[in-house]
Design a protein around this motif. Sequence first.
Motif, short mmCIF file in Angstrom:
data_model
loop_
_atom_site.label_atom_id
_atom_site.label_comp_id
_atom_site.label_asym_id
_atom_site.label_seq_id
_atom_site.Cartn_x
_atom_site.Cartn_y
_atom_site.Cartn_z
N TRP A 62 -11.08 -3.68 -23.15
CA TRP A 62 -10.63 -2.29 -22.96
C TRP A 62 -10.07 -2.18 -21.57
N ARG A 63 -8.89 -1.58 -21.49
CA ARG A 63 -8.22 -1.44 -20.19
C ARG A 63 -8.05 0.02 -19.81
N LEU A 64 -7.92 0.26 -18.55
CA LEU A 64 -7.64 1.60 -18.06
C LEU A 64 -6.13 1.77 -17.90
N MET A 65 -5.62 2.87 -18.42
CA MET A 65 -4.20 3.17 -18.28
C MET A 65 -4.00 3.81 -16.90
N VAL A 66 -3.30 3.12 -16.03
CA VAL A 66 -3.12 3.69 -14.68
C VAL A 66 -1.76 4.38 -14.59
N GLU A 67 -1.68 5.29 -13.64
CA GLU A 67 -0.43 6.05 -13.47
C GLU A 67 0.34 5.54 -12.26
N ASP A 68 1.60 5.90 -12.22
CA ASP A 68 2.47 5.52 -11.12
C ASP A 68 2.30 6.55 -9.99
N VAL A 69 1.13 6.55 -9.40
CA VAL A 69 0.86 7.48 -8.28
C VAL A 69 0.19 6.70 -7.15
N ASP A 70 0.36 7.20 -5.94
CA ASP A 70 -0.31 6.58 -4.80
C ASP A 70 -1.73 7.12 -4.70
N ILE A 71 -2.66 6.23 -4.48
CA ILE A 71 -4.03 6.63 -4.16
C ILE A 71 -4.20 6.33 -2.67
N ALA A 72 -4.61 7.32 -1.92
CA ALA A 72 -4.79 7.11 -0.48
C ALA A 72 -6.19 7.55 -0.07
N ASP A 96 -8.95 7.53 3.70
CA ASP A 96 -9.11 7.21 5.11
C ASP A 96 -10.31 6.31 5.29
N ASP A 97 -10.04 5.04 5.52
CA ASP A 97 -11.12 4.10 5.77
C ASP A 97 -11.65 4.37 7.19
N ARG A 98 -12.97 4.37 7.34
CA ARG A 98 -13.55 4.73 8.64
C ARG A 98 -13.25 3.70 9.71
N ILE A 99 -12.90 2.50 9.31
CA ILE A 99 -12.57 1.46 10.29
C ILE A 99 -11.07 1.17 10.29
N LEU A 100 -10.48 1.07 9.13
CA LEU A 100 -9.09 0.60 9.03
C LEU A 100 -8.07 1.71 9.00
N GLY A 101 -8.54 2.97 8.91
CA GLY A 101 -7.60 4.08 8.89
C GLY A 101 -7.04 4.34 7.50
N ARG A 102 -5.86 4.94 7.46
CA ARG A 102 -5.27 5.36 6.18
C ARG A 102 -4.87 4.14 5.34
N ILE A 103 -5.35 4.10 4.11
CA ILE A 103 -5.02 3.02 3.18
C ILE A 103 -4.35 3.66 1.97
N ARG A 104 -3.28 3.04 1.51
CA ARG A 104 -2.52 3.63 0.40
C ARG A 104 -2.22 2.52 -0.61
N GLN A 105 -2.34 2.84 -1.86
CA GLN A 105 -2.03 1.85 -2.89
C GLN A 105 -1.48 2.56 -4.11
N ASN A 106 -0.48 1.94 -4.73
CA ASN A 106 0.04 2.47 -5.98
C ASN A 106 -0.52 1.60 -7.11
N LEU A 107 -1.33 2.19 -7.96
CA LEU A 107 -2.05 1.38 -8.96
C LEU A 107 -1.10 0.73 -9.97
N ALA A 108 -0.06 1.47 -10.36
CA ALA A 108 0.86 0.89 -11.35
C ALA A 108 1.58 -0.32 -10.75
N ARG A 109 1.98 -0.20 -9.51
CA ARG A 109 2.74 -1.28 -8.85
C ARG A 109 1.83 -2.43 -8.37
N ASP A 110 0.69 -2.05 -7.78
CA ASP A 110 -0.13 -3.04 -7.08
C ASP A 110 -1.24 -3.64 -7.93
N VAL A 111 -1.57 -3.00 -9.03
CA VAL A 111 -2.71 -3.47 -9.82
C VAL A 111 -2.34 -3.61 -11.30
N GLY A 112 -1.85 -2.54 -11.91
CA GLY A 112 -1.59 -2.53 -13.35
C GLY A 112 -2.83 -2.07 -14.13
N ASP A 113 -2.69 -1.96 -15.43
CA ASP A 113 -3.81 -1.51 -16.28
C ASP A 113 -4.92 -2.55 -16.21
#
Length: 303
Positions: free
Chosen positions: A141-151, A153-170
Amino acid sequence: MSAVSPCCGRFAPSPTGDLHFGSLLAALASCLEARAHGGCWLVRMEDVDTPRNVPGAGARILACLEAHGFCWDGEVLWQSQRREAYRAALASLRENRRAYPCACSRKEIAAAATGLAIDGALRYSGHCRQGLPAGRGARAWRLMVEDVDIAFDDRILGRIRQNLARDVGDFVLWRADGPFAYQLAVVVDDAFQGVTQVVRGADLLHSTPRQIYLQHLLGLPTPEYAHLPIATNAAGEKLSKQTRARPLQTRCAAANLSAALAFLGQAPPPELAKASVEEAWRWASAHWTIGGRKREYSDNNAP
Ligand code: GLU
Ligand code: ZN
């Protein structure tokens, strides 16, 4: 639950081998950070991926933590006891049509892959999104991800941004012949245990947007996140069971704690390595600041 949720941290080792220096970093930083906020600190044994568990490793990890002076609150939560909760979470994602069955074999996934995901794995093409091919059963079973950025604020690394459709996939939530996926289990359990801050190695940084996305879909709160620098061996490889990291020696507990504090940028005095475990903890609690060593975070750790 009370109106004001108290601060709560956790350490979540997988019992696939003994504790090594890399795991000590996550244990120590998560504990010191939670205690610095007057919060509780929990231990969760991530034994959901049962084929990879090593018999007796869970008990050895707990004994090693105790020898290093760690005191966790409450009982240890074992993920192997939590399958009903993961099943329920998957059922709710299925009802909302966010999770779908996938029939693809490894070969088919490789043939149709649309490139690489951020962790170097093949990115799934979404082939089974429209339904299972005739006559085929679900392998996962897979999760259907959307083409949206998830951002976040990491307490050490600062702002982190990832697009699940582009960077991960379902991504996979559950394999029909195997365990529930780490991403699902960790989200369900962090919420169940009331965890408000996650402190762990930056090797898991790429997973965090997936976890935040799942939290949104399941209506669960998002903890704060802090990702620590990763300890490497002389060859520059991450310390892990795969790279045969040396198990921690409990007779050098204070020296191990002291080395971990130094790695975490706390600049302990050299004598601390020869002090008692209690003294090492006293010093650590009095001087702790998360992310003491900003210059250590290089581009390698950013997504
Ligand atoms: N069980 C995971 C590991 O040992 C850590 C999970 C987490 O901290 O979220 O790598
Ligand atoms: Zn498929």
